[in-house]
Scaffold this motif. Structure first.
Motif, PDB file in Angstrom:
ATOM      1  N   GLU A 128       3.647  -2.809 -14.975  1.00 33.13           N
ATOM      2  CA  GLU A 128       4.862  -2.200 -14.771  1.00 33.13           C
ATOM      3  C   GLU A 128       5.504  -3.324 -14.194  1.00 33.13           C
ATOM      4  O   GLU A 128       5.755  -3.851 -13.592  1.00 33.13           O
ATOM      5  CB  GLU A 128       4.177  -1.523 -13.051  1.00 33.13           C
ATOM      6  CG  GLU A 128       3.133  -0.654 -13.638  1.00 33.13           C
ATOM      7  CD  GLU A 128       2.912   0.129 -12.173  1.00 33.13           C
ATOM      8  OE1 GLU A 128       2.520   0.283 -11.105  1.00 33.13           O
ATOM      9  OE2 GLU A 128       1.293  -0.250 -12.446  1.00 33.13           O
ATOM     10  N   GLU A 160      -4.711  -3.645  -9.758  1.00 40.07           N
ATOM     11  CA  GLU A 160      -3.704  -4.333  -9.955  1.00 40.07           C
ATOM     12  C   GLU A 160      -2.818  -5.093  -9.206  1.00 40.07           C
ATOM     13  O   GLU A 160      -2.961  -5.377  -7.631  1.00 40.07           O
ATOM     14  CB  GLU A 160      -2.809  -2.209  -9.056  1.00 40.07           C
ATOM     15  CG  GLU A 160      -1.278  -2.486  -9.491  1.00 40.07           C
ATOM     16  CD  GLU A 160      -0.570  -1.466  -8.912  1.00 40.07           C
ATOM     17  OE1 GLU A 160      -1.542  -0.398  -8.854  1.00 40.07           O
ATOM     18  OE2 GLU A 160       0.429  -1.235  -9.183  1.00 40.07           O
ATOM     19  N   LYS A 163      -6.852   1.895  -3.428  1.00 41.42           N
ATOM     20  CA  LYS A 163      -5.191   2.058  -4.765  1.00 41.42           C
ATOM     21  C   LYS A 163      -5.146   3.212  -4.188  1.00 41.42           C
ATOM     22  O   LYS A 163      -6.272   4.299  -3.597  1.00 41.42           O
ATOM     23  CB  LYS A 163      -6.459   2.661  -5.918  1.00 41.42           C
ATOM     24  CG  LYS A 163      -5.656   3.115  -7.163  1.00 41.42           C
ATOM     25  CD  LYS A 163      -4.130   2.211  -7.668  1.00 41.42           C
ATOM     26  CE  LYS A 163      -3.241   2.792  -8.223  1.00 41.42           C
ATOM     27  NZ  LYS A 163      -1.933   2.023  -8.443  1.00 41.42           N
TER      28      LYS A 163
HETATM   29 MG    MG Z   1       1.561   1.124  -9.809  1.00 39.52          MG
END
Ligand code: MG
Ligand code: ADP
Length: 499
Positions: free
Chosen positions: A21, A223, A274
């Motif tokens: 991203e 992430e 998350k």
């Molecule tokens: Mg994200």
């Protein structure tokens, strides 16, 4: 996929899966929903409107230019443009987020699926899917390192327009991710929709990494937030892959979480579990009606698109027979490509009705000079191409002098250095210093006769079979003429004299 993309664990091979991203700051003088300026480096809290500061009763006004920038970027990513999109509130508390929510586009982004083609080290290309691109606002900045007891808030960045560009999990190695980020940055710079400056934070990447056995379903991802240089991205992925494989091979599980990369230690650390969409209580922002744009706007922007790097590269290879590697180097930065094309425009071979092969030879020579001596000089002096003391016109003049045999490639290197220091045109330097090649047979012959007379013993040796001495004679004549003898003419004459 090559086997080198697989990671070798204790229990066999693992496939690395990565999706990225990218947050790209939109080039725009004003913020996404306010008229406050966006220039980088201003004193803290000097670029903040009441909207950005979350004052009660303030209403957002959408900046149409930012919308156009997003559409332009979408077209550059070969993506679907959604004529109807919607802004949502993403609710969370943070000290540098005065509204208590970020305005973003979760459910109906302005840009849908597209792709970016990356160039792999082995010369092949790979297509990376783009899932979506949406517009959102940036948050402010918390500053914790100015005082031992206080934290400060700078809201200059609050409300600045970002494009979040989400990729499919299509990448299989750190190299592919770096190539993707580089390519994306090149495209954004060509489009002038984001300056791509990772050090100043105008382009930031969140890297999602998982591992799986080849052919199996996707594994659980972690992430890694805000990795801010292409080099760190490689390090962060390498660390993360090793961590995940070790966990699984030891019978443990990867948990889905957000991690941060510590550049000093070269490791990733858990930041938070998350969060899911429902944690943010997303809902359509009641202050902003759905964003509806016309197809005519899309078509107008499409008609104004610059030539993008892939198309330019193809053209340079196809029309000018440039080597793919040279073409890659030239198109990587728009300024370099512009400089190269301006050089071609100034080259005589491109002005008159010249044959294709002559144009190709001229283009090849110009490319060699640009990526060779010119880039080396830029590096040495720490200058960017737009600051170069040598203009495209002067570089073209130098190439012309070589092509028309006025000077040799060897002498051209000296002329180039002189041009760099003096900014004088090469023709003037060649004339004032008398650097023209000697192609005149009479003058060359005189010099050759002299050298042969001075080295009668070596001439005898040559004639009795010591061929290698030919180079010696060439060297002597070159020395005597200050390097100005035309090499082809010299070789021919010398051979004639010796045999
Ligand atoms: Mg994200
Ligand atoms: P979020 O905002 O929750 O992170 P997004 O959909 O915006 O979700 O982004 C998810 C990113 O993670 C995408 O780039 C996607 O390609 C990537 N991704 C999804 N699943 C995996 C996986 N199993 N391994 C690696 N990357 C993944």
């Amino acid at each position: 996929m090559t086997t080198s993309d697989l990671f070798e664990g204790q229990t066999g091979l693992w496939e690395i899966v990565i999706g990225v991203e990218v947050h790209a700051q939109v080039i725009s003088q004003a913020k996404l929903f306010s008229s406050a300026p966006t220039a980088f480096g201003a004193a803290p809290n000097t670029q903040v409107s009441c909207v950005d500061a979350g004052f009660p009763g303030m209403l957002p006004t959408l900046n149409g230019f930012c919308v156009e920038q997003a559409v332009k970027t979408g077209l550059g990513l070969n993506a679907q443009i959604h004529l109807r999109s919607q802004f949502d509130r993403k609710n969370y508390f943070y000290a540098d987020l005065p509204n208590g929510y970020q305005i973003s586009q979760l459910y109906h982004p302005i840009v849908g699926t597209g792709y970016v083609d990356i160039d792999k080290a082995d010369g092949t290309a790979k297509r990376i899917g783009v899932t979506r691109l949406h517009l959102e606002q940036d948050a402010g900045k918390s500053i914790h390192d100015q005082s031992p007891t206080k934290s400060f808030i700078d809201l200059n960045r609050a409300g600045v327009a970002l494009m979040e560009i989400v990729s499919e999990p299509d990448m299989r190695s750190a190299e592919e991710v770096m190539a993707y980020i580089r390519k994306l940055r090149t495209i954004l710079r060509y489009l002038e929709t984001c300056d791509g400056n990772m050090e100043e934070g105008s382009m930031r990447a969140d890297v999602n990494v998982s591992v799986r056995r080849p052919g199996e379903a996707l594994g659980t991802r972690a992430e890694i937030k805000n990795v801010n240089s292409v080099r760190y991205i490689g390090q962060a992925i390498a660390y993360e892959v090793d961590r995940q494989v070790t966990l699984i091979e030891n019978g443990q599980k990867v948990v889905q979480e957000t991690r941060l990369f510590d550049a000093q230690k070269g490791e990733t650390r858990s930041m938070r579990g998350k969060e899911d969409a429902h944690d943010y209580r997303y809902f359509p922002d009641p202050d902003l009606p759905p964003l509806v744009i016309g197809q005519d706007l899309v078509e107008r922007i499409r008609s104004q698109m610059p030539e993008l790097p892939d198309a330019k590269k193809k053209r340079l290879i196809h029309d000018l027979s440039l080597a793919p590697y040279d073409a890659d180097v030239i198109v990587a930065e728009r300024e370099t490509a512009d400089f190269f094309e301006e050089t071609l425009t100034c080259l005589k071979a491109f002005q008159e009705n010249k044959a294709e092969n002559e144009k190709a030879a001229a283009a090849k020579l110009a490319a060699n000079w640009l990526t060779g001596d010119f880039f080396a000089a830029l590096n040495r002096s720490g200058l960017s191409i737009i600051q170069s003391p040598i203009s495209a016109a002067h570089l073209a003049e130098l190439v012309d002098l070589i092509l028309t045999n006025v000077i040799s490639g060897r002498i051209a290197k000296d002329v180039f250095l002189e041009m760099w220091d003096s900014t004088h045109p090469p023709t003037r330097i060649v004339e004032t210093k008398g650097l023209q090649q000697i192609t005149d047979t009479g003058a060359l012959e005189a010099s050759i006769n002299q050298i042969l007379a001075q080295n009668a013993d070596k001439v005898a040796e040559y004639r009795s079979g010591k061929d290698k001495l030919f180079g010696f004679f060439v060297g002597q004549v070159m020395k005597a003429t200050g390097g100005k003898a035309n090499p082809a003419a010299l070789n021919e004459l010398l051979l004639k004299k010796l045999n």
